[in-house]
Design a protein around this motif. Sequence first.
Motif, PDB file in Angstrom:
ATOM      1  N   SER A 111      -1.563   4.143  -7.236  1.00  0.00           N
ATOM      2  CA  SER A 111      -1.327   2.872  -6.547  1.00  0.00           C
ATOM      3  C   SER A 111      -2.293   1.791  -7.030  1.00  0.00           C
ATOM      4  O   SER A 111      -1.908   0.631  -7.174  1.00  0.00           O
ATOM      5  CB  SER A 111      -1.401   3.051  -5.039  1.00  0.00           C
ATOM      6  OG  SER A 111      -2.699   3.437  -4.644  1.00  0.00           O
ATOM      7  N   ALA A 112      -3.530   2.140  -7.292  1.00  0.00           N
ATOM      8  CA  ALA A 112      -4.487   1.157  -7.809  1.00  0.00           C
ATOM      9  C   ALA A 112      -4.088   0.716  -9.209  1.00  0.00           C
ATOM     10  O   ALA A 112      -4.173  -0.481  -9.545  1.00  0.00           O
ATOM     11  CB  ALA A 112      -5.893   1.734  -7.815  1.00  0.00           C
ATOM     12  N   TRP A 113      -3.633   1.650 -10.023  1.00  0.00           N
ATOM     13  CA  TRP A 113      -3.186   1.299 -11.375  1.00  0.00           C
ATOM     14  C   TRP A 113      -1.981   0.364 -11.318  1.00  0.00           C
ATOM     15  O   TRP A 113      -1.889  -0.591 -12.073  1.00  0.00           O
ATOM     16  CB  TRP A 113      -2.833   2.541 -12.167  1.00  0.00           C
ATOM     17  CG  TRP A 113      -4.006   3.398 -12.538  1.00  0.00           C
ATOM     18  CD1 TRP A 113      -5.329   3.049 -12.552  1.00  0.00           C
ATOM     19  CD2 TRP A 113      -3.954   4.752 -12.966  1.00  0.00           C
ATOM     20  NE1 TRP A 113      -6.091   4.103 -12.952  1.00  0.00           N
ATOM     21  CE2 TRP A 113      -5.280   5.173 -13.212  1.00  0.00           C
ATOM     22  CE3 TRP A 113      -2.925   5.660 -13.153  1.00  0.00           C
ATOM     23  CZ2 TRP A 113      -5.586   6.443 -13.644  1.00  0.00           C
ATOM     24  CZ3 TRP A 113      -3.223   6.930 -13.593  1.00  0.00           C
ATOM     25  CH2 TRP A 113      -4.545   7.321 -13.836  1.00  0.00           C
ATOM     26  N   ARG A 114      -1.035   0.650 -10.415  1.00  0.00           N
ATOM     27  CA  ARG A 114       0.153  -0.201 -10.274  1.00  0.00           C
ATOM     28  C   ARG A 114      -0.221  -1.597  -9.813  1.00  0.00           C
ATOM     29  O   ARG A 114       0.331  -2.586 -10.279  1.00  0.00           O
ATOM     30  CB  ARG A 114       1.151   0.414  -9.307  1.00  0.00           C
ATOM     31  CG  ARG A 114       1.957   1.521  -9.935  1.00  0.00           C
ATOM     32  CD  ARG A 114       3.073   1.906  -9.057  1.00  0.00           C
ATOM     33  NE  ARG A 114       3.834   0.705  -8.730  1.00  0.00           N
ATOM     34  CZ  ARG A 114       5.141   0.665  -8.640  1.00  0.00           C
ATOM     35  NH1 ARG A 114       5.833   1.744  -8.824  1.00  0.00           N
ATOM     36  NH2 ARG A 114       5.759  -0.440  -8.340  1.00  0.00           N
ATOM     37  N   TYR A 115      -1.155  -1.695  -8.875  1.00  0.00           N
ATOM     38  CA  TYR A 115      -1.595  -2.994  -8.378  1.00  0.00           C
ATOM     39  C   TYR A 115      -2.211  -3.819  -9.507  1.00  0.00           C
ATOM     40  O   TYR A 115      -1.851  -4.975  -9.717  1.00  0.00           O
ATOM     41  CB  TYR A 115      -2.595  -2.808  -7.239  1.00  0.00           C
ATOM     42  CG  TYR A 115      -3.204  -4.097  -6.767  1.00  0.00           C
ATOM     43  CD1 TYR A 115      -2.481  -4.959  -5.942  1.00  0.00           C
ATOM     44  CD2 TYR A 115      -4.480  -4.471  -7.148  1.00  0.00           C
ATOM     45  CE1 TYR A 115      -3.021  -6.152  -5.516  1.00  0.00           C
ATOM     46  CE2 TYR A 115      -5.031  -5.661  -6.725  1.00  0.00           C
ATOM     47  CZ  TYR A 115      -4.300  -6.499  -5.911  1.00  0.00           C
ATOM     48  OH  TYR A 115      -4.845  -7.686  -5.499  1.00  0.00           O
ATOM     49  N   ARG A 116      -3.139  -3.217 -10.243  1.00  0.00           N
ATOM     50  CA  ARG A 116      -3.798  -3.932 -11.333  1.00  0.00           C
ATOM     51  C   ARG A 116      -2.815  -4.278 -12.452  1.00  0.00           C
ATOM     52  O   ARG A 116      -2.897  -5.350 -13.048  1.00  0.00           O
ATOM     53  CB  ARG A 116      -4.957  -3.110 -11.880  1.00  0.00           C
ATOM     54  CG  ARG A 116      -6.089  -3.010 -10.853  1.00  0.00           C
ATOM     55  CD  ARG A 116      -7.253  -2.255 -11.367  1.00  0.00           C
ATOM     56  NE  ARG A 116      -7.936  -3.068 -12.366  1.00  0.00           N
ATOM     57  CZ  ARG A 116      -8.963  -2.636 -13.057  1.00  0.00           C
ATOM     58  NH1 ARG A 116      -9.424  -1.419 -12.874  1.00  0.00           N
ATOM     59  NH2 ARG A 116      -9.549  -3.415 -13.943  1.00  0.00           N
ATOM     60  N   ALA A 117      -1.880  -3.384 -12.719  1.00  0.00           N
ATOM     61  CA  ALA A 117      -0.871  -3.655 -13.740  1.00  0.00           C
ATOM     62  C   ALA A 117       0.029  -4.810 -13.310  1.00  0.00           C
ATOM     63  O   ALA A 117       0.405  -5.656 -14.128  1.00  0.00           O
ATOM     64  CB  ALA A 117      -0.035  -2.406 -14.008  1.00  0.00           C
ATOM     65  N   GLY A 118       0.384  -4.868 -12.040  1.00  0.00           N
ATOM     66  CA  GLY A 118       1.192  -5.972 -11.527  1.00  0.00           C
ATOM     67  C   GLY A 118       0.475  -7.306 -11.645  1.00  0.00           C
ATOM     68  O   GLY A 118       1.073  -8.325 -12.010  1.00  0.00           O
TER      69      GLY A 118
END
Length: 105
Positions: free
Chosen positions: A25-32
């Motif tokens: 979820s942290a990776w997805r947030y930063r990627a977004g």
Amino acid sequence: MGRSLRWAALVLAVVGALYCAWHWSAWRYRAGMAAGFGARIACSCRYIEGRDLKSCKADFRGLEGMWMVRLSDDGDERAVHASVPLLAARKASYRPGFGCMSDAF
């Protein structure tokens, strides 16, 4: 020896999967965030400054994580699509009088 090597590989695979699940979820947030930023800045570079997309990508040098962002141009819509593979995708479109606006997903 072969059996213990298989167990070690299995343990490493499970630990790796747990690590990815924990941080996903942290990776997805930063990627977004990176994809949205990349789309908007590249759209401004492309449709306001009139530069080509390759030179716009050079503007991201030195910014953490921006090397993963992939850019593509949609000339018909006057939009730039940005994505981080497997994690996020965003689009920014040029609107006369308003500049480049991020499209809602």
